[in-house]
Write a protein that holds these residues in place. Structure first.
Motif, short mmCIF file in Angstrom:
data_model
loop_
_atom_site.label_atom_id
_atom_site.label_comp_id
_atom_site.label_asym_id
_atom_site.label_seq_id
_atom_site.Cartn_x
_atom_site.Cartn_y
_atom_site.Cartn_z
N UNK A 95 0.83 -1.20 0.00
CA UNK A 95 0.00 0.00 0.00
C UNK A 95 0.87 1.25 0.00
N UNK A 96 1.98 1.21 0.76
CA UNK A 96 2.89 2.36 0.80
C UNK A 96 3.54 2.58 -0.56
N UNK A 97 3.91 1.48 -1.23
CA UNK A 97 4.51 1.61 -2.56
C UNK A 97 3.56 2.32 -3.53
N UNK A 98 2.27 2.04 -3.39
CA UNK A 98 1.29 2.61 -4.32
C UNK A 98 0.74 3.94 -3.83
N UNK A 99 1.18 4.37 -2.64
CA UNK A 99 0.69 5.65 -2.13
C UNK A 99 -0.74 5.60 -1.66
N UNK A 100 -1.18 4.43 -1.19
CA UNK A 100 -2.56 4.26 -0.72
C UNK A 100 -2.58 4.48 0.78
N UNK A 101 -3.48 5.34 1.26
CA UNK A 101 -3.49 5.70 2.67
C UNK A 101 -3.90 4.54 3.56
N UNK A 102 -4.89 3.77 3.10
CA UNK A 102 -5.39 2.67 3.93
C UNK A 102 -5.23 1.37 3.15
N UNK A 103 -4.35 0.47 3.61
CA UNK A 103 -4.12 -0.78 2.87
C UNK A 103 -5.34 -1.67 2.87
N UNK A 104 -5.63 -2.26 1.72
CA UNK A 104 -6.71 -3.22 1.56
C UNK A 104 -6.12 -4.55 1.11
N UNK A 105 -6.86 -5.62 1.37
CA UNK A 105 -6.35 -6.94 1.00
C UNK A 105 -6.03 -7.03 -0.49
N UNK A 106 -6.88 -6.44 -1.31
CA UNK A 106 -6.69 -6.56 -2.75
C UNK A 106 -5.48 -5.79 -3.26
N UNK A 107 -4.89 -4.93 -2.42
CA UNK A 107 -3.68 -4.21 -2.83
C UNK A 107 -2.44 -5.08 -2.73
N UNK A 108 -2.56 -6.22 -2.07
CA UNK A 108 -1.42 -7.11 -1.87
C UNK A 108 -1.39 -8.16 -2.98
N UNK A 109 -0.42 -8.09 -3.92
CA UNK A 109 -0.39 -9.08 -5.01
C UNK A 109 -0.01 -10.48 -4.53
N UNK A 110 0.43 -10.60 -3.27
CA UNK A 110 0.77 -11.91 -2.72
C UNK A 110 -0.27 -12.36 -1.70
N UNK A 111 -1.48 -11.83 -1.82
CA UNK A 111 -2.53 -12.16 -0.86
C UNK A 111 -2.93 -13.64 -0.98
N UNK A 112 -3.58 -14.11 0.05
CA UNK A 112 -3.95 -15.53 0.12
C UNK A 112 -4.84 -15.95 -1.03
N UNK A 113 -5.70 -15.05 -1.50
CA UNK A 113 -6.64 -15.39 -2.57
C UNK A 113 -5.92 -15.83 -3.84
N UNK A 114 -4.74 -15.26 -4.11
CA UNK A 114 -4.01 -15.62 -5.32
C UNK A 114 -3.59 -17.10 -5.28
N UNK A 115 -3.09 -17.56 -4.15
CA UNK A 115 -2.65 -18.95 -4.02
C UNK A 115 -3.86 -19.90 -4.00
N UNK A 116 -4.97 -19.45 -3.38
CA UNK A 116 -6.17 -20.28 -3.36
C UNK A 116 -6.74 -20.45 -4.77
N UNK A 117 -6.70 -19.37 -5.55
CA UNK A 117 -7.22 -19.45 -6.92
C UNK A 117 -6.34 -20.35 -7.79
N UNK A 118 -5.03 -20.26 -7.62
CA UNK A 118 -4.12 -21.13 -8.38
C UNK A 118 -4.37 -22.59 -8.03
N UNK A 119 -4.60 -22.87 -6.75
CA UNK A 119 -4.89 -24.24 -6.33
C UNK A 119 -6.21 -24.73 -6.94
N UNK A 120 -7.21 -23.86 -6.95
CA UNK A 120 -8.51 -24.24 -7.52
C UNK A 120 -8.39 -24.56 -9.01
#
Length: 698
Positions: A132-157
């Motif tokens: 979030x800091x890299x992108x200049x976003x004041x409040x970090x959200x889960x979707x701002x993290x490219x290594x979030x858990x959802x990415x690995x869950x989707x690859x597994x699915x």
């Protein structure tokens, strides 16, 4: 595990993703080994081995390839989990279909995400702050993290999607793979965070986005107090608490005045009366109505333009309170319902400059103007305004779904095809019990012709003229193979037969009945017609056999219950007990709906579904992400629901069965799970609880 080559001097999104990519092969093999061990260790997984064995040799490479693709997309600056937008065809917008199978897949993905987040919550929080800091976003959200858990869950699915198993089997594999995936991911996340600390970026990991507004903090604290009466406090309770606080403050003031040495008021001065409770009395912020409105206007979830409009409406509400004492006693008062509705609808818009929100605000200006102009507004006027708002919201929602309505109605009917076929087959069975039809005729009517009628119902509607024509054709067909009383009747039949055969041909064309099957039936029908026209029975009489007991006809109530039982038996039992923790998102009381075989849970689930209405905004889990969407269409049978996202081209058609599964697993909730008034009461109760003993909280 080998040490990662984190670029300590200048870590970036690309470098972190490259470091993660280096660990993908080992991660894929670890998940594969974990699945293998789990499948071999438990007998209940034996039924999965056949499908798994066909694909296990390529599973690790499939998972690795899927994960590499998603990570490289993120490294190149794209959104790896971006959903494909439906394509408009022929003036109609396409939509994704969420049926029971898709909902089961979503539940499995949510389970994997939860397992990963539980295992690596601290590391994911730190990485989220960094990105979030890299992108200049004041409040970090889960979707701002490219290594979030959802990415690995989707690859597994995606990797498990290729396994030759049904939806239940793939769901079981996803659950088994969740633990080894979460366990092996945690060290990778840890090493990434260590590399960032070595680059002296600890501040970006811990401090970015940590500040919260006071209103947000109070609201968050209110939502966490689930075991206290504050959450479901009433107007009466907060009024009593405020009255008690004011009384104590007055008593304390009197006691101080009686203490020797206290300042004596000037001669002729009147003693200050004790603070009073009630609408429109005292300075702003001291009485119940003012305090409640302070909380409402401080609610951070309200869009700023709505706050301005509600601020203007406060004048009319204060006037109403002087003549309507029920305003501060009834939480279902039309005034509070109006404010709740405005807040709930406004929550569906992400930006205050949204064109649809602006149009809604312009509409509201016209609605509230009579309330502002009235010197003595009444509850009836607020009820009329509420009715206008509800009608407008419903009309706007229906307009958003109009372009998909025709296709959705067809889809809804398609979902009911099997149900209709069972009903038709049962009705025809009873009709044939009284008819003198041969075996081939019975097989044709109970097989292909049932499909013909059901197809017409799907294409044109159950009550349309086309299916009714095919239903009536059954009577004509059975009459044509029945004995005719005299030559005149046989002559009339001979004239009718060509039209009858042409109608049969049209029906068989509609389902593309194979030529051989069609010709076999028509040849037999011609032979029977020939016998009838010669005055003979259509079917040669066979040796008398012992009569079989005739099945009693089912009543309409028995037939309906049979269909309900059949529908319920098709739902996988696992839906009743699977639960998914949604973390920071608003929670649905899962236990209320998920108890297996509980009549109370079933009734609560049906009540929730019955409360779903056009125009309502909901938050639900679909394809690895939580999405916000509005109900824009509900089929007449309430078996199909159209959700339209904040972008109108984002459309999801959800079957009733899938909706039931999402509710039972806590994967759908109203966007505002607490009404605006209830939130205001809750935060006001917190403020009063924390007020100093002297009652001076300002």
């Amino acid at each position: 595990m080998s040490q990662m080559m984190v670029q300590a001097s200048s870590p970036s999104l690309q470098s972190l993703l490259d470091d993660t990519l280096a660990h993908v092969p080992a991660l894929a093999h670890a998940v594969y080994n974990g699945l293998q061990d789990e499948l071999k260790s438990r007998l209940e997984h034996h039924q999965l081995l056949a499908g798994w064995s066909k694909r296990r040799a390529s599973f690790a490479s499939d998972f690795e390839g899927s994960l590499n693709l998603l990570l490289k997309t993120a490294r190149d600056g794209g959104d790896p989990l971006q959903r494909e937008r439906p394509v408009s065809r022929g003036g109609e917008l396409s939509f994704s279909l969420v049926d029971e199978s898709q909902a089961l897949k979503d539940v499995a993905i949510a389970h994997v995400i939860t397992a990963i987040e539980d295992q690596s919550r601290a590391e994911l929080h730190q990485l989220g702050n960094f990105f979030a800091a890299l992108r200049g976003i004041a409040r970090p959200l889960k979707n701002d993290n490219p290594l979030r858990a959802a990415l690995f869950a989707q690859a597994l699915a995606r990797a498990i999607e290729g396994v030759d198993l049904d939806a239940d089997g793939r769901y079981a594999l996803m659950r088994m793979a969740a633990h080894p995936l979460a366990t092996k991911l945690q060290p990778i996340y840890t090493l990434l965070c260590q590399g960032l600390r070595q680059a002296q970026l600890s501040g970006m990991l811990t401090s970015h986005g940590s500040a919260l507004k006071e209103s947000e903090l109070r609201l968050r604290q209110f939502k966490t107090l689930t075991d206290t009466p504050t959450q479901n406090a009433t107007l009466d309770q907060v009024a009593m608490k405020l009255d008690l606080m004011n009384t104590r403050a007055a008593e304390l003031g009197s006691a101080r005045a009686a203490v020797p040495g206290s300042p004596t008021p000037p001669a002729g001065a009147l003693s200050a009366p004790p603070p009073k409770l009630g609408p429109g009395i005292g300075a702003p912020g001291t009485d119940l109505l003012s305090r409640l409105y302070d909380q409402i206007l401080a609610d951070d979830s309200l869009q700023p333009p709505l706050k301005v409009l509600m601020g203007r409406l406060q004048v009319a509400i204060v006037r109403l309170s002087k003549t309507d004492p029920s305003l501060l006693r009834r939480q279902d008062h039309p005034t509070w319902q109006l404010l709740n509705r405005l807040a709930a609808h406004g929550a569906g818009f992400q930006r205050s400059d949204d064109a649809e929100l602006k149009a809604f605000l312009q509409f509201l200006e016209r609605v509230i103007q009579p309330l502002l102009d009235s010197a003595h507004p009444s509850a009836l006027q607020f009820q009329q305004a509420l009715t206008e708002v509800d009608t407008h919201i419903r009309a706007q929602a229906e307009a958003r779904g109009q372009r998909s309505a025709v296709a959705l109605e067809r889809l809804d009917r398609e979902q009911r095809r099997q149900e209709w076929q069972r009903m038709l087959r049962d009705q025809l069975q009873h009709q044939l019990d009284d008819a003198q039809a041969g075996k081939l005729m019975r097989r044709f009517l109970l097989g292909p012709w049932v499909e013909v009628i059901a197809q017409a119902m799907v294409q044109h509607g159950r009550d349309a003229s086309e299916p009714q024509t095919y239903i009536e054709l059954v009577d004509a067909l059975l009459h044509s193979v029945s004995p005719q009383p005299d030559e005149a009747a046989r002559t009339r039949l001979r004239v009718q037969l060509p039209d009858l055969v042409r109608a049969l041909d049209r029906g068989m064309d509609a389902i593309a009945l194979p030529q051989m099957q069609r010709q076999t039936f028509l040849d037999e029908l011609m032979r029977q017609h020939g016998r009838v026209l010669r005055g003979l029975p259509a079917v040669e009489e066979a040796a008398p056999a012992a009569p079989s007991p005739r099945r009693p006809a089912q009543t309409s109530e028995e037939l309906l219950q049979q269909l309900l039982d059949e529908r319920e038996s098709q739902l996988p039992s696992r839906w009743a007990y699977e639960r998914v923790d949604r973390g920071q998102l608003p929670t649905v009381p899962v236990a209320l709906y998920s108890e297996e075989h509980s009549p109370h849970a079933h009734a609560a689930l049906q009540d929730w579904i019955a409360g779903v209405h056009i125009g309502g905004w909901y938050h639900f889990f679909h394809q690895s992400e939580w999405i916000t969407a509005q109900i824009a269409w509900i089929s007449d049978s309430r078996q199909m629901f159209l959700f339209v996202g904040q972008a109108s081209e984002e459309r999801h058609s959800v079957t009733r069965g899938a909706l039931e599964q999402l509710v039972a697993n806590g994967l759908i909730t109203q966007l505002e799970d607490e009404p605006l008034l209830q939130r205001a009461i809750g935060t006001l109760m917190l403020d009063l609880d924390r007020a100093p003993p002297n009652g001076n909280d300002h």
